[in-house]
Design an enzyme around this catalytic site. Structure first.
Site, short mmCIF file in Angstrom:
data_model
loop_
_atom_site.label_atom_id
_atom_site.label_comp_id
_atom_site.label_asym_id
_atom_site.label_seq_id
_atom_site.Cartn_x
_atom_site.Cartn_y
_atom_site.Cartn_z
N CYS A 1 0.81 -1.23 0.00
CA CYS A 1 0.00 0.00 0.00
C CYS A 1 0.84 1.27 0.00
CB CYS A 1 -0.94 -0.01 1.19
SG CYS A 1 -2.06 -1.40 1.11
N HIS B 1 -3.49 7.08 1.95
CA HIS B 1 -3.85 5.74 1.48
C HIS B 1 -5.24 5.41 2.01
CE1 HIS B 1 -3.92 1.58 0.56
NE2 HIS B 1 -3.80 1.19 1.81
N ASN C 1 -10.08 -0.25 -1.07
CA ASN C 1 -8.62 -0.22 -0.97
C ASN C 1 -8.03 -0.84 -2.23
OD1 ASN C 1 -5.92 -0.56 -0.36
ND2 ASN C 1 -6.25 -1.43 1.66
O1 UT7 Z 1 -4.08 -1.38 3.28
C1 UT7 Z 1 -3.06 -2.10 3.86
C2 UT7 Z 1 -3.13 -2.26 5.31
N1 UT7 Z 1 -4.41 -2.75 5.78
C3 UT7 Z 1 -5.08 -2.04 6.65
O2 UT7 Z 1 -4.72 -0.94 7.00
C4 UT7 Z 1 -6.31 -2.71 7.26
C5 UT7 Z 1 -6.35 -2.48 8.75
N2 UT7 Z 1 -7.45 -3.16 9.39
C6 UT7 Z 1 -8.75 -2.77 9.28
O3 UT7 Z 1 -9.06 -1.85 8.55
C7 UT7 Z 1 -9.78 -3.45 10.13
O4 UT7 Z 1 -9.14 -4.28 11.09
C8 UT7 Z 1 -10.78 -4.33 9.33
C9 UT7 Z 1 -11.71 -3.43 8.52
C10 UT7 Z 1 -10.03 -5.29 8.43
C11 UT7 Z 1 -11.66 -5.14 10.30
O5 UT7 Z 1 -12.31 -4.27 11.21
P1 UT7 Z 1 -12.21 -4.51 12.78
O6 UT7 Z 1 -13.03 -3.47 13.41
O7 UT7 Z 1 -10.78 -4.60 13.15
O8 UT7 Z 1 -12.93 -5.91 12.93
P2 UT7 Z 1 -12.36 -7.27 13.53
O9 UT7 Z 1 -11.44 -7.92 12.58
O10 UT7 Z 1 -11.90 -7.03 14.94
O11 UT7 Z 1 -13.68 -8.13 13.62
C12 UT7 Z 1 -14.77 -7.76 14.51
C13 UT7 Z 1 -15.92 -8.73 14.29
C14 UT7 Z 1 -15.49 -10.19 14.32
O12 UT7 Z 1 -16.54 -10.93 14.89
P3 UT7 Z 1 -16.48 -11.40 16.43
O13 UT7 Z 1 -15.25 -12.22 16.56
O14 UT7 Z 1 -16.42 -10.13 17.24
O15 UT7 Z 1 -17.75 -12.15 16.60
C15 UT7 Z 1 -15.38 -10.57 12.87
O16 UT7 Z 1 -15.59 -11.93 12.63
O17 UT7 Z 1 -16.47 -8.51 12.99
C16 UT7 Z 1 -16.49 -9.74 12.26
N3 UT7 Z 1 -16.32 -9.46 10.85
C17 UT7 Z 1 -17.34 -9.14 10.05
N4 UT7 Z 1 -18.67 -9.03 10.28
C18 UT7 Z 1 -19.43 -8.66 9.25
C19 UT7 Z 1 -15.17 -9.43 10.13
N5 UT7 Z 1 -15.44 -9.09 8.86
C20 UT7 Z 1 -16.78 -8.91 8.78
C21 UT7 Z 1 -17.65 -8.54 7.75
N6 UT7 Z 1 -18.97 -8.44 8.01
N7 UT7 Z 1 -17.20 -8.28 6.49
#
Ligand code: UT7
Length: 332
Positions: free
Chosen positions: A116, A256, A286
């Site tokens: 990225c 980004h 992204n």
């Molecule tokens: O570009 C290069 C570098 N990449 C980044 O900068 C990405 C950085 N990370 C992020 O932007 C975020 O971590 C994400 C958008 C990828 C995820 O958001 P989050 O708030 O960190 O969610 P999480 O991974 O902690 O997941 C929270 C919950 C989980 O469920 P439980 O375990 O709390 O029951 C996931 O299973 O949300 C669930 N979940 C979803 N639910 C609905 C994960 N993806 C989804 C989804 N729809 N698409």
């Protein structure tokens, strides 16, 4: 004679037509428009459709648009750098394929992989070729067909990424415009949190790697988020301090587009309001190397000669960094 700066003198861009909306994703994986919008800021992303089309085909659109806008011929390009993590093939470099397809027959070309942060690493590299006097016209492409390495059964990654591409022309100037300062950082230990497991020399492609879905993006979202939000904000503030820029001096943050929450935190750390932040994540998601040039492409008409821009990114590697760029021309 004054110091030679590398000025951005033109921008081209391209996104594929097909829109993969949050509503369509709701029918593909267990997710909701509400979850995606509130956690990321994304509403839709573009996907390149069509047999036999890859990253270079998007880049050709962007480079040709750039050349046409600037009224220059492809054979005037001295160097073309393609920043991508989704090359057409493992080798040769996608940059070589682009130069062939656009007819840049006098250019040497290579790919640069910094995920990225790729476009920022590309601009930094290109600026050295210009500042040294080695090259007069350098094109930096940021292009990724992320759909080629995304598992559309994995809700944690498939809602985030999209396909897209931008291209910038850099030329020398002795005026005080262009790339003024860059801070680039790498921490390879971050690779455990974000990578593609197979297809490289450690684990070449096999039936087993395909069955285990190891050719797709693997991301530990929360871990990456923590590093991204801290480092992107810090490096953006650092480049402002280093160059004695106040928040009033900054015309735009060009971030980004990985997650709106990361962008908001960066703007807050810099002390700038949302009206000074280029944001198109809701439309394109992204696009990895494509996000920053696509912002410049969309905002080009609003930019004026002398505008101070801070370009900032964080991504796989880990890689991150910021560029202080003084815009070099009044756009129509
Ligand atoms: O570009 C290069 C570098 N990449 C980044 O900068 C990405 C950085 N990370 C992020 O932007 C975020 O971590 C994400 C958008 C990828 C995820 O958001 P989050 O708030 O960190 O969610 P999480 O991974 O902690 O997941 C929270 C919950 C989980 O469920 P439980 O375990 O709390 O029951 C996931 O299973 O949300 C669930 N979940 C979803 N639910 C609905 C994960 N993806 C989804 C989804 N729809 N698409």
């Amino acid at each position: 004679m004054g110091k030679i700066h590398a000025a951005l003198t033109g921008i081209g861009g391209y996104v594929p037509e097909y829109r993969l909306t949050n509503q369509i994703l709701e029918s593909m994986v267990d997710t909701t428009d509400e979850w995606i919008t509130s956690r990321t800021g994304i509403k839709e992303r573009r996907i390149q459709k069509g047999e036999g089309l890859g990253t270079s085909d998007m880049a050709v659109h962007a480079v040709n648009e750039l050349l046409q806008k600037r009224g220059i011929q492809a054979d005037e390009i001295d160097l073309l750098i393609c920043c991508t993590v989704t090359p057409d093939m493992v080798f040769p470099a996608t940059a070589n394929i682009i130069t062939d397809k656009v007819g840049a027959k006098n250019a040497f070309s290579f790919d640069l992989m910094a995920a990225c942060s790729g476009f920022l690493y590309g601009l930094t590299t290109a600026s050295k070729y210009i500042e040294s006097g080695a090259c007069k016209k350098v094109v930096v492409v940021g292009a990724d067909k992320m759909s080629s390495i995304i598992d559309y059964e994995d809700r944690a990654t498939c809602v985030i990424f999209g396909d897209g591409c931008g291209a910038a022309l850099l030329e020398p100037t002795t005026e005080d415009y262009g790339i003024i300062d860059t801070i680039m950082r790498t921490d390879g230990s971050g690779r455990v949190h974000l990578h593609q497991k197979a297809g490289g020399s450690v684990k070449p492609a096999s039936h087993a790697t395909v069955d285990a879905k190891e050719h797709f993006v693997y991301q530990e979202g929360q871990a990456v988020f923590k590093f991204a939000v801290t480092n992107m904000a810090e490096v953006s503030a650092e480049i402002m301090e280093k160059n004695n820029l106040t928040s009033e001096d900054v015309r735009f943050l060009v971030p980004h587009q990985a997650n709106k929450r990361i962008i908001d935190a960066t703007a807050k750390r810099m002390g700038i309001g949302s009206e000074k932040v280029m944001l198109n994540i809701e439309k394109f998601g992204n696009t990895t190397s494509g996000t920053i040039p696509l912002c410049l492409w969309e905002w080009e008409n609003q930019l004026k000669k002398g505008d101070n821009l801070i370009l900032s990114a964080f991504g796989g590697g880990f890689t991150w960094g910021a560029i202080y760029l003084k815009w070099g021309y009044d756009s129509k």
